[in-house]
Write a protein that holds these residues in place. Sequence first.
Motif, PDB file in Angstrom:
ATOM      1  N   VAL A  50       0.836  -1.198   0.000  1.00 22.60           N
ATOM      2  CA  VAL A  50       0.000   0.000   0.000  1.00 22.60           C
ATOM      3  C   VAL A  50       0.876   1.254   0.000  1.00 22.60           C
ATOM      4  O   VAL A  50       0.580   2.246  -0.671  1.00 22.60           O
ATOM      5  N   VAL A  51       1.966   1.220   0.780  1.00 24.44           N
ATOM      6  CA  VAL A  51       2.939   2.306   0.814  1.00 24.44           C
ATOM      7  C   VAL A  51       4.259   1.759   0.276  1.00 24.44           C
ATOM      8  O   VAL A  51       4.833   0.843   0.872  1.00 24.44           O
ATOM      9  N   PRO A  52       4.748   2.263  -0.835  1.00 24.90           N
ATOM     10  CA  PRO A  52       5.977   1.702  -1.418  1.00 24.90           C
ATOM     11  C   PRO A  52       7.209   2.039  -0.596  1.00 24.90           C
ATOM     12  O   PRO A  52       7.312   3.124  -0.015  1.00 24.90           O
ATOM     13  N   VAL A  53       8.132   1.104  -0.535  1.00 25.07           N
ATOM     14  CA  VAL A  53       9.406   1.360   0.138  1.00 25.07           C
ATOM     15  C   VAL A  53      10.356   2.028  -0.849  1.00 25.07           C
ATOM     16  O   VAL A  53      10.307   1.777  -2.053  1.00 25.07           O
ATOM     17  N   ARG A  54      11.225   2.889  -0.335  1.00 23.01           N
ATOM     18  CA  ARG A  54      12.174   3.577  -1.200  1.00 23.01           C
ATOM     19  C   ARG A  54      13.449   2.750  -1.380  1.00 23.01           C
ATOM     20  O   ARG A  54      14.093   2.813  -2.424  1.00 23.01           O
ATOM     21  N   SER A  55      13.800   1.997  -0.363  1.00 25.32           N
ATOM     22  CA  SER A  55      14.964   1.118  -0.475  1.00 25.32           C
ATOM     23  C   SER A  55      14.810  -0.038   0.499  1.00 25.32           C
ATOM     24  O   SER A  55      13.973  -0.014   1.400  1.00 25.32           O
ATOM     25  N   GLY A  56      15.635  -1.068   0.313  1.00 28.83           N
ATOM     26  CA  GLY A  56      15.558  -2.249   1.157  1.00 28.83           C
ATOM     27  C   GLY A  56      14.824  -3.382   0.465  1.00 28.83           C
ATOM     28  O   GLY A  56      14.356  -3.237  -0.675  1.00 28.83           O
ATOM     29  N   SER A  57      14.698  -4.504   1.168  1.00 28.31           N
ATOM     30  CA  SER A  57      14.136  -5.714   0.570  1.00 28.31           C
ATOM     31  C   SER A  57      13.035  -6.289   1.449  1.00 28.31           C
ATOM     32  O   SER A  57      13.144  -6.293   2.685  1.00 28.31           O
ATOM     33  N   ILE A  58      11.972  -6.758   0.806  1.00 27.20           N
ATOM     34  CA  ILE A  58      10.916  -7.514   1.487  1.00 27.20           C
ATOM     35  C   ILE A  58      10.719  -8.803   0.704  1.00 27.20           C
ATOM     36  O   ILE A  58      10.295  -8.779  -0.459  1.00 27.20           O
ATOM     37  N   ARG A  59      11.028  -9.925   1.338  1.00 24.08           N
ATOM     38  CA  ARG A  59      10.898 -11.220   0.675  1.00 24.08           C
ATOM     39  C   ARG A  59       9.862 -12.066   1.401  1.00 24.08           C
ATOM     40  O   ARG A  59       9.892 -12.186   2.624  1.00 24.08           O
ATOM     41  N   PHE A  60       8.927 -12.611   0.620  1.00 16.92           N
ATOM     42  CA  PHE A  60       7.876 -13.481   1.168  1.00 16.92           C
ATOM     43  C   PHE A  60       8.025 -14.857   0.537  1.00 16.92           C
ATOM     44  O   PHE A  60       7.931 -14.991  -0.682  1.00 16.92           O
ATOM     45  N   GLN A  61       8.296 -15.846   1.365  1.00 19.25           N
ATOM     46  CA  GLN A  61       8.556 -17.215   0.909  1.00 19.25           C
ATOM     47  C   GLN A  61       9.614 -17.229  -0.200  1.00 19.25           C
ATOM     48  O   GLN A  61       9.510 -17.932  -1.195  1.00 19.25           O
TER      49      GLN A  61
END
Length: 235
Positions: A50-61
């Motif tokens: 819903v709110v985009p990240v500007r940097s970094g990583s989000i990994r799901f499975q």
Amino acid sequence: MLKIDNINTYYGNIHALQDVSLEINEGEIITLIGANGAGKSTTLMSVSGVVPVRSGSIRFQGEEISGMDPDQVVTRGLVQVPEGRRIFPQLTVRENLDMGAFLRRDKAEIAKDLEYVYELFPRLADRRNQAGGTLSGGEQQMLAISRALMARPKLLLLDEPSLGLAPLLVQQIFEIITRINTEGGVSIFLVEQNAHMALKVAHRGYVLETGNVTLSDTAANLAADEDVKKAYLGL
């Protein structure tokens, strides 16, 4: 299951999340506690797209999901119950639940899940033809959780599920959260102002202060921590 690695999220020029990292293993209830304005809801909305990240990583499975649209995140089994419930007030209870299953095509399984949420929340079964906006606050929270369950989540994001509810209903909601985790096998990422109840049901927890994770430990250890007691448990 979910790995957040050094994400930074902004609202305009406001740096809301600063290098936030945390992880959730399959089958866990993880809670994120902190004061109002610490960035708890922003963390959930960053995960759900819903709110985009500007940097970094989000990994799901194992799959990178940062940058995905919210509907793409939902199809992967990551579903959010937003703060304030945000049900469809003009739709009936049943229609709200149907909206939760909007992306699904397995009609027989949808029918099973419908019976499951009616068993979890018998009040919703009694009010299935009633407009969502006419329900009490507690009933609307039940509906919001049930609508998310109709998407058959692997990971459920819960944002302030006890907000504005009477103590008896708070107890009931947290009992249901535990059932969803233990019986349904759904992992849960819980943001909750009621730190006492959150730490009671969670396996592990993180403390967020002004956009930074300052502490992480088992829920039992956090509940026993003197600084946590003073800041969040009123002790």
